[in-house]
Scaffold this motif. Structure first.
Motif, short mmCIF file in Angstrom:
data_model
loop_
_atom_site.label_atom_id
_atom_site.label_comp_id
_atom_site.label_asym_id
_atom_site.label_seq_id
_atom_site.Cartn_x
_atom_site.Cartn_y
_atom_site.Cartn_z
N THR A 237 -11.86 5.32 17.37
CA THR A 237 -11.73 5.33 15.91
C THR A 237 -10.70 6.36 15.48
O THR A 237 -10.48 7.37 16.18
N GLN A 238 -10.06 6.10 14.37
CA GLN A 238 -9.08 7.02 13.79
C GLN A 238 -9.19 6.94 12.27
O GLN A 238 -9.03 5.86 11.69
N ASP A 239 -9.46 8.07 11.63
CA ASP A 239 -9.60 8.09 10.17
C ASP A 239 -8.23 8.28 9.51
O ASP A 239 -7.34 8.98 10.04
N PHE A 240 -8.09 7.67 8.34
CA PHE A 240 -6.88 7.78 7.53
C PHE A 240 -7.25 8.35 6.16
O PHE A 240 -8.39 8.20 5.69
N ASP A 326 -3.75 -6.04 -5.93
CA ASP A 326 -3.17 -6.71 -7.09
C ASP A 326 -3.42 -5.91 -8.37
O ASP A 326 -4.55 -5.53 -8.67
N GLY A 327 -2.35 -5.65 -9.10
CA GLY A 327 -2.45 -4.92 -10.37
C GLY A 327 -2.24 -3.43 -10.25
O GLY A 327 -2.30 -2.72 -11.28
N TYR A 328 -1.98 -2.92 -9.03
CA TYR A 328 -1.80 -1.48 -8.83
C TYR A 328 -0.59 -1.21 -7.93
O TYR A 328 -0.16 -2.09 -7.18
N GLU A 329 -0.08 -0.01 -8.01
CA GLU A 329 0.99 0.40 -7.12
C GLU A 329 0.45 0.50 -5.69
O GLU A 329 -0.77 0.63 -5.46
N LYS A 330 1.35 0.45 -4.72
CA LYS A 330 0.93 0.55 -3.32
C LYS A 330 0.42 1.95 -3.02
O LYS A 330 0.98 2.94 -3.45
N LEU A 331 -0.68 1.97 -2.28
CA LEU A 331 -1.27 3.23 -1.85
C LEU A 331 -0.92 3.45 -0.38
O LEU A 331 -1.28 2.64 0.48
N LYS A 332 -0.19 4.51 -0.10
CA LYS A 332 0.15 4.82 1.28
C LYS A 332 -0.99 5.62 1.92
O LYS A 332 -1.54 6.52 1.29
N ILE A 333 -1.32 5.26 3.15
CA ILE A 333 -2.37 6.00 3.86
C ILE A 333 -1.82 6.48 5.20
O ILE A 333 -1.04 5.79 5.85
#
Length: 338
Positions: A237-240, A326-333
């Motif tokens: 597992t790897q958390d972001f 949809d409806g939001y800016e891209k969230l970078k993780i």
């Protein structure tokens, strides 16, 4: 009398007679009650509704397998066309089992097994006189999943049977292939979109009923006892965490594992469309999009929390990923630093 859903399945099969040996069905438990005809011709309603995803049907070409165990291990579950599972399989995460159990003139062999933090996969070879190439079009099963302590941690049962324990998986995807006289391969892939699956080390899955969907006799249900021990491989597992802020969207959790990535996020509006998750994608560094098969959706005080499992593997190359809603800016993780 069969319900509308069973009639629709048969109509779809009649349209595609050129592909009788390879059927893939995304079968969600939300369809509620399906009228079934047992081997003794008695009828019962079955399937507990669990999630709100829409069931779909797709046909695929037959998958040729060899007798070579190593190659078969790489090809296990290949028919799902799931990029996360395929990558996990190529990296040795699919376990060869080879256990056989026989009950009520049905022999079931568990060929392969897969699990990670949010998924469970089974590959079963089924031998029985109930299987006819020109008649059978789907197989489903009722089962109980036990942990090493003998506690029920998941179940897929008729609505006439009470479930003693929590439900881990929100929906099961089945694929029927290698169909021939008196034998077929059934593959199952299940996602746990709401929470991580507890350790399956020493776990056991007990199949109680097999359901054979036929054109001529309806659904033939056979009760029996087929139990298999599960020995999963190493689960990574790897958390972001979020790299940027997006107005109205909050990342609650993101965990990448062997063959899947679980993402939980909250948006600042109450989404009424239960299929909203179809407009959500995980995007890698090469701008390739990965879409979830389903979601667990909760509405509280004008906010919507969505939990989804994406077909992405920890063995893929990644530094920064993006979540597109949809409806939001891209969230970078990005990978969470220790």
């Amino acid at each position: 009398m069969k319900n509308n859903e069973e009639e629709r399945l048969q109509q779809e099969m009649n349209k595609e007679q050129e592909l009788p040996q390879s059927i893939r069905m995304t079968f969600d438990q939300s369809y509620g009650k399906i009228r079934q005809q047992s081997k003794k011709k008695s009828k019962k309603s079955w399937l507990k509704p669990v999630s709100a995803a829409v069931a779909t049907i797709a046909l695929s070409s037959a998958l040729l397998l060899t007798n070579d165990t190593a190659l078969a291990k790489l090809q296990a579950f290949f028919g799902f066309n799931d990029s996360g599972l395929n990558t996990a399989s190529e990296n040795g995460d699919v376990q060869y089992v080879g256990q056989s159990q026989q009950s009520e003139d049905i022999k079931i062999t568990m060929e392969h097994f897969f699990s990670d933090a949010y998924r469970l996969g089974l590959q079963l070879n089924i031998e029985t006189e109930e299987i006819q190439m020109d008649d059978l079009y789907f197989i489903d099963m009722e089962y109980l999943l036990y942990n090493a302590q003998g506690e029920v941690i998941d179940a897929h049962l008729s609505d006439t049977k009470p479930i003693a324990g929590p439900l881990m998986f929100s929906g099961n995807t089945y694929q029927l292939k290698n169909l021939k006289k008196n034998a077929a391969t059934l593959e199952m892939l299940a996602d746990s979109s709401s929470k991580a699956v507890p350790s399956l080390d020493g776990a056991r899955i007990a199949i109680e009923t097999m359901h054979f969907y036929t054109n001529k006799e309806g659904v033939i249900s056979v009760d029996g006892e087929w139990a298999f021990d599960l020995q999963p491989g190493n689960i990574e597992t790897q958390d972001f965490v979020a790299e940027n802020e997006v107005v109205g969207l909050e990342l609650l959790q993101a965990t990448l594992t062997n063959g899947s990535m679980h993402i939980s996020y909250k948006i600042n509006r109450n989404v009424k469309d239960e299929n909203y998750y179809f407009d959500t994608a995980l995007i890698n560094n090469s701008n390739v999009e990965f879409f979830p098969n389903g979601a667990n959706i909760e509405y509280v005080d004008g906010y919507t929390t969505i939990n989804s499992v994406f077909p992405y593997s920890i063995w893929n190359e990644h530094d920064t990923l993006s979540l597109s809603v949809d409806g939001y800016e891209k969230l970078k993780i990005m990978i969470k630093k220790e």
